[in-house]
Design a protein around this motif. Structure first.
Motif, PDB file in Angstrom:
ATOM      1  N   ARG A   3       0.809  -1.201   0.000  1.00 31.80           N
ATOM      2  CA  ARG A   3       0.000   0.000   0.000  1.00 31.80           C
ATOM      3  C   ARG A   3       0.853   1.266   0.000  1.00 31.80           C
ATOM      4  N   LEU A   4       2.193   1.119  -0.102  1.00 32.38           N
ATOM      5  CA  LEU A   4       3.070   2.269  -0.109  1.00 32.38           C
ATOM      6  C   LEU A   4       3.528   2.578  -1.521  1.00 32.38           C
ATOM      7  N   SER A   5       3.549   3.857  -1.883  1.00 30.62           N
ATOM      8  CA  SER A   5       4.024   4.266  -3.199  1.00 30.62           C
ATOM      9  C   SER A   5       5.524   4.058  -3.299  1.00 30.62           C
ATOM     10  N   PRO A   6       6.042   3.438  -4.388  1.00 31.75           N
ATOM     11  CA  PRO A   6       7.468   3.203  -4.510  1.00 31.75           C
ATOM     12  C   PRO A   6       8.239   4.412  -5.011  1.00 31.75           C
ATOM     13  N   THR A   7       7.583   5.502  -5.328  1.00 34.20           N
ATOM     14  CA  THR A   7       8.274   6.619  -5.948  1.00 34.20           C
ATOM     15  C   THR A   7       8.212   7.902  -5.141  1.00 34.20           C
ATOM     16  N   LYS A   8       7.353   7.975  -4.160  1.00 37.59           N
ATOM     17  CA  LYS A   8       7.161   9.233  -3.446  1.00 37.59           C
ATOM     18  C   LYS A   8       7.146   8.989  -1.946  1.00 37.59           C
ATOM     19  N   ILE A   9       7.808   9.870  -1.207  1.00 37.05           N
ATOM     20  CA  ILE A   9       7.794   9.779   0.253  1.00 37.05           C
ATOM     21  C   ILE A   9       6.844  10.827   0.791  1.00 37.05           C
ATOM     22  N   PRO A  10       5.650  10.431   1.263  1.00 42.22           N
ATOM     23  CA  PRO A  10       4.720  11.417   1.800  1.00 42.22           C
ATOM     24  C   PRO A  10       5.146  11.851   3.186  1.00 42.22           C
ATOM     25  N   SER A  11       4.531  12.910   3.659  1.00 37.67           N
ATOM     26  CA  SER A  11       4.802  13.339   5.027  1.00 37.67           C
ATOM     27  C   SER A  11       4.266  12.299   5.978  1.00 37.67           C
ATOM     28  N   THR A  12       4.918  12.136   7.120  1.00 40.87           N
ATOM     29  CA  THR A  12       4.520  11.100   8.063  1.00 40.87           C
ATOM     30  C   THR A  12       4.678  11.616   9.485  1.00 40.87           C
ATOM     31  N   GLU A  13       4.005  10.976  10.401  1.00 43.32           N
ATOM     32  CA  GLU A  13       4.128  11.322  11.818  1.00 43.32           C
ATOM     33  C   GLU A  13       5.533  10.996  12.287  1.00 43.32           C
ATOM     34  N   VAL A  14       6.205  11.922  12.922  1.00 40.83           N
ATOM     35  CA  VAL A  14       7.579  11.710  13.354  1.00 40.83           C
ATOM     36  C   VAL A  14       7.573  11.098  14.749  1.00 40.83           C
ATOM     37  N   SER A  15       8.229   9.945  14.882  1.00 44.47           N
ATOM     38  CA  SER A  15       8.289   9.290  16.185  1.00 44.47           C
ATOM     39  C   SER A  15       9.128  10.105  17.147  1.00 44.47           C
ATOM     40  N   SER A  16       8.766  10.027  18.425  1.00 45.32           N
ATOM     41  CA  SER A  16       9.557  10.699  19.444  1.00 45.32           C
ATOM     42  C   SER A  16      10.940  10.085  19.554  1.00 45.32           C
ATOM     43  N   HIS A  17      11.104   8.880  18.929  1.00 36.56           N
ATOM     44  CA  HIS A  17      12.400   8.212  18.968  1.00 36.56           C
ATOM     45  C   HIS A  17      13.264   8.586  17.766  1.00 36.56           C
ATOM     46  N   ALA A  18      12.761   9.454  16.881  1.00 34.65           N
ATOM     47  CA  ALA A  18      13.547   9.837  15.720  1.00 34.65           C
ATOM     48  C   ALA A  18      14.734  10.696  16.153  1.00 34.65           C
ATOM     49  N   LEU A  19      15.860  10.551  15.434  1.00 37.81           N
ATOM     50  CA  LEU A  19      17.017  11.378  15.709  1.00 37.81           C
ATOM     51  C   LEU A  19      16.870  12.711  15.003  1.00 37.81           C
ATOM     52  N   SER A  20      17.436  13.733  15.574  1.00 41.93           N
ATOM     53  CA  SER A  20      17.231  15.071  15.049  1.00 41.93           C
ATOM     54  C   SER A  20      18.180  15.414  13.916  1.00 41.93           C
ATOM     55  N   SER A  21      19.254  14.679  13.739  1.00 37.28           N
ATOM     56  CA  SER A  21      20.207  15.013  12.690  1.00 37.28           C
ATOM     57  C   SER A  21      19.602  14.797  11.319  1.00 37.28           C
ATOM     58  N   ALA A  22      20.136  15.498  10.330  1.00 37.97           N
ATOM     59  CA  ALA A  22      19.581  15.432   8.981  1.00 37.97           C
ATOM     60  C   ALA A  22      19.869  14.097   8.327  1.00 37.97           C
ATOM     61  N   ARG A  23      20.943  13.439   8.697  1.00 44.81           N
ATOM     62  CA  ARG A  23      21.315  12.169   8.076  1.00 44.81           C
ATOM     63  C   ARG A  23      21.465  11.126   9.167  1.00 44.81           C
ATOM     64  N   VAL A  24      20.585  10.121   9.187  1.00 44.49           N
ATOM     65  CA  VAL A  24      20.636   9.064  10.184  1.00 44.49           C
ATOM     66  C   VAL A  24      20.521   7.713   9.493  1.00 44.49           C
ATOM     67  N   ILE A  25      20.803   6.685  10.264  1.00 45.23           N
ATOM     68  CA  ILE A  25      20.714   5.310   9.771  1.00 45.23           C
ATOM     69  C   ILE A  25      19.495   4.648  10.404  1.00 45.23           C
ATOM     70  N   ALA A  26      18.633   4.112   9.564  1.00 46.68           N
ATOM     71  CA  ALA A  26      17.478   3.350  10.043  1.00 46.68           C
ATOM     72  C   ALA A  26      17.770   1.873   9.870  1.00 46.68           C
ATOM     73  N   ARG A  27      17.623   1.129  10.931  1.00 43.70           N
ATOM     74  CA  ARG A  27      17.772  -0.328  10.850  1.00 43.70           C
ATOM     75  C   ARG A  27      16.378  -0.914  10.665  1.00 43.70           C
ATOM     76  N   VAL A  28      16.204  -1.578   9.525  1.00 48.47           N
ATOM     77  CA  VAL A  28      14.883  -1.989   9.056  1.00 48.47           C
ATOM     78  C   VAL A  28      14.795  -3.508   8.988  1.00 48.47           C
ATOM     79  N   GLU A  29      13.689  -4.044   9.506  1.00 48.48           N
ATOM     80  CA  GLU A  29      13.375  -5.469   9.343  1.00 48.48           C
ATOM     81  C   GLU A  29      12.439  -5.611   8.147  1.00 48.48           C
ATOM     82  N   PRO A  30      12.897  -6.223   7.049  1.00 45.09           N
ATOM     83  CA  PRO A  30      11.998  -6.453   5.911  1.00 45.09           C
ATOM     84  C   PRO A  30      10.894  -7.432   6.303  1.00 45.09           C
ATOM     85  N   LEU A  31       9.683  -7.164   5.850  1.00 45.23           N
ATOM     86  CA  LEU A  31       8.542  -8.011   6.208  1.00 45.23           C
ATOM     87  C   LEU A  31       8.450  -9.166   5.227  1.00 45.23           C
ATOM     88  N   THR A  32       9.293 -10.159   5.450  1.00 47.12           N
ATOM     89  CA  THR A  32       9.305 -11.368   4.637  1.00 47.12           C
ATOM     90  C   THR A  32       9.205 -12.566   5.566  1.00 47.12           C
TER      91      THR A  32
END
Length: 712
Positions: A3-32
């Motif tokens: 249900r996610l568009s592969p070409t556009k990043i819409p605005s999203t709710e920012v988690s309180s756990h998000a880092l404030s720096s402009a460039r961060v690393i997200a560790r992602v678990e693929p849903l497979t």
């Protein structure tokens, strides 16, 4: 999820756990679903992604959805090798549920992706409708326009054209507003009562965080304790989760909580439409609703500042999830309450032996209205139970059962077997019709004209003759709820309402059926174990259990526990009103200890003897069980995989049973290994490692591994 568009990043709710720096690393678990994938994987993101964000990621040659499980400032990979998500979903998973899912993956020897799939936001989007409000400005109005303004604010609906004209004159504003898709429930009136002394003592104990067993006989109004404990949690600014064992009970539970707390109650279960489920989830996520009610999956409700978790009818086996991870909602609820510092209340009239052994017990010893009961009831206000000996009987109903049914205006009959007949055979050659995919007999469903497998869903037409010998002598054996319904409809002059998995399959079927039975001046509610679970119909004067010893025939250490609970729970449905009532139990083993204890309403005696038996045999709560099933189309591969897993588990205080063959299921041969351990954490870790190791071996690439910690 797709249900996610592969070409556009819409605005999203920012988690309180998000880092404030402009460039961060997200560790992602693929849903497979594969066990051969070991994550999480690093992606480069901006600061608008936080723990719990659902993202679309490039993964090899494909695009997958994934969940951000950690944020970091550095990665072991060089910057040029880091890809970025192509989309961020509008809804995120609360960070505490991400942590809970990661714990579940370890605790149940599953994968993070499979556990995370349980806590994902439901698919959907908000439904909006045009909403009109009067501005308060003056103007000349017709009578019809005055009436229209008088009903505002409200949805525009069919009056949109007239409202638009008023909008042009500045008298009305019209805009879009989210429109809730409210689930169907059976309305109930709130019945607050002054707590009894026992209830007051229980509530005083629940004021402090901890884990408690609310052991109350049927009719002791455990729900009133839950309601008052929930009210106290709300007053503290905390949220509440209330678990019930079946969808059949959910509408009634929601009605009681909604009558007390209004729209702050949200309903969550699998029978809701996609839109209803999404709206209820969003109301909880946004804090508009603070009490979540539902069956086992509601343990993952996005309730913030959780202060109370209730597990009603905690003895029920439906709290165990059959998919991977095979979690037990009771255990997960305890872990979630522990992490949140919340109070856990497990309630039952027939608690599991391990719950009674481990938790502090708060006792509600009598029905609240016991003094109003007629003669024949015991001091606790419980109805008399009579055991009917069916040894040698040729008819499915005892003569006394027939007489009782014909004289009772409102009754509940339990037959824990659906369908028309258990199985069919040829009288000439002895052939039994079995599922081609599973080593089990097919059950006859006459209304559908089919034989059905209750494991894989295979169906075939009812045979008119034997395809092995050509004989027309095809015999039907046993009786299920479908056959009992037909015979009772023919014999009785009251409507019969059947409640089982066949009649409860469609949306809103359960609340509609229960509402019709509740409103009928006379009737008979017939069904499987669903009819014994928590229903409160004061005008039911008769309860009947047919084939009460059926569960005793299962080769399962919980057979006695389940038999006792089923009979005692059904007995609790009768005699709740001023007319009183009675219970009849038909059995071919009338002297069985579980049946005799249930007939005496002796939960304490049953628990005492059952715990002694389990201590001697090292069954829960005196040991933990872990079951690993290896399945494949090739039986040799399944056996070899089971041997590999068994050989990989060497833990002190652990007894290994198997590998042993199981009946084939859905065309796959199966072998199982069972561990009985006194070192749970070490055994779980060793089992998980052994399964992961075997799953990565090329020889077992076609083998499925299923791990069941705490099998029921």
């Amino acid at each position: 999820m797709g249900r996610l568009s592969p070409t556009k990043i819409p605005s999203t709710e920012v988690s309180s756990h998000a880092l404030s720096s402009a460039r961060v690393i997200a560790r992602v678990e693929p849903l497979t679903t594969t066990r051969r994938l070991s994550g999480p994987f690093d992606y480069r993101v901006n600061g608008d992604v936080g723990v719990g964000s659902v993202v679309r990621i490039p993964f090899g040659r494909q695009a997958l959805d994934g969940v951000v499980v950690e944020l970091a400032e550095t990665s072991a990979l060089p910057d040029e090798r880091l890809a970025s998500p192509t989309a961020v979903g509008p809804d995120s998973v609360p960070a505490d549920l991400v942590a809970l899912a990661r714990w579940m993956a370890v605790e149940y020897c599953s994968t993070p992706a499979r556990a995370l799939s349980l806590v994902l936001p439901p698919p959907g989007r908000a439904k909006t409708a045009l909403w009109a409000e009067a501005t308060g400005a003056d103007g000349r109005l017709t009578d019809r326009q005055r009436a229209l303004l008088a009903r505002l604010p409200g949805p525009a609906g069919a009056d949109l054209a007239a409202l638009r004209r008023l909008e042009q004159r500045g008298l009305v504003t019209i805009g879009r507003r989210a429109s809730r898709r409210a689930p169907r429930t059976n309305p109930a009136a709130d019945r607050p009562v002054e707590p009894t002394a026992a209830q007051a003592q229980a509530l005083a104990a629940l004021a402090a965080a901890g884990e408690f067993l609310l052991h109350g006989v049927t009719g002791s109004w455990k729900t009133e304790v839950y309601l008052r404990a929930a009210a106290a949690a709300l007053e503290r600014g905390q949220g509440v989760i209330v678990l019930v064992p079946e969808i059949a009970l959910t509408p009634q539970a929601v009605a009681r909580f909604a009558a007390r707390f209004g729209d702050t109650v949200a309903l969550l279960h699998s029978a809701l439409s996609d839109g209803e489920r999404y709206d209820e989830w969003r109301r909880l996520r946004a804090g508009e609703a603070r009490i979540a009610v539902g069956p086992r999956s509601a343990v993952f409700a996005p309730v913030e500042r959780l202060g109370l978790v209730v597990v009603d009818e905690e003895h029920d086996a439906s709290y165990k999830h059959e998919g991977d991870p095979r979690y037990d909602a009771r255990h997960v609820a305890a872990e979630r309450a522990r992490r949140a510092g919340a109070t856990l209340v497990a309630g039952s009239a027939t608690p599991r032996p391990e719950t009674a052994f481990r938790l502090r017990r708060l006792l509600l010893p009598a029905r609240v209205e016991a003094a109003a009961r007629p003669s024949g009831f015991d001091a606790r206000g419980l109805p008399p139970v009579r055991v009917l000996d069916m040894r040698g009987a040729r008819e499915p109903l005892h003569p006394d059962t027939w007489r009782a049914l014909t004289s009772a205006r409102k009754a509940i009959v339990l037959l824990n077997r659906r369908g028309w007949s258990n199985f069919i055979t040829c009288r000439s050659c002895g052939k039994a019709w079995e599922c081609p995919n599973c080593d089990v007999a097919l059950v006859l469903h006459r209304a559908e004209g089919t034989l059905a497998c209750h494991h894989c869903g295979h169906r075939e037409r009812i045979p008119q003759r034997c395809d092995a010998c050509g004989s027309l002598a095809v015999a039907r054996h046993g009786a299920g709820t479908e056959r009992a319904e037909a015979e009772l409809r023919e014999a009785l002059d009251v409507p019969v309402f059947r409640l089982d998995a066949d009649t409860a399959a469609t949306k809103d079927a359960v609340p509609e059926l229960l509402a019709r039975f509740g409103a009928a001046p006379a009737g008979l509610l017939l069904g499987t174990q669903m009819v014994a679970k928590g229903h409160d119909f004061p005008d039911v004067t008769l309860g009947v259990v047919l084939d009460a010893d059926a569960t005793l025939r299962f080769p399962d250490f919980r057979a006695e526990e389940r038999t006792f609970a089923l009979i005692a729970q059904l007995a609790g449905r009768a005699g709740r009103g001023p007319r009183g009532g009675r219970v009849l139990v038909q059995t071919t083993t009338p002297d069985a200890p579980a049946i005799q204890a249930a007939a005496r309403h002796d939960a304490d005696g049953f628990l005492r003897e059952e715990l002694e038996r389990r201590r001697a045999l090292r069954y829960p709560p005196f040991a933990d069980l872990i079951r690993v099933v290896c399945s494949a189309h090739d039986g040799a591969a399944a056996r070899a995989a089971a041997d590999r897993v068994a050989g990989g588990v060497a833990v002190p205080e652990t007894e290994r049973l198997g590998p042993a063959p199981l009946f084939s299921l859905r065309g796959r041969e199966r072998f199982q290994v069972v561990l009985k351990t006194g070192a749970r954490a070490a055994a779980v870790a060793a089992t998980g490692a052994a399964v992961e190791g075997a799953a990565r071996e090329r020889a077992f690439r076609d083998v499925n591994f299923s791990v069941d910690v705490d099998p029921v």
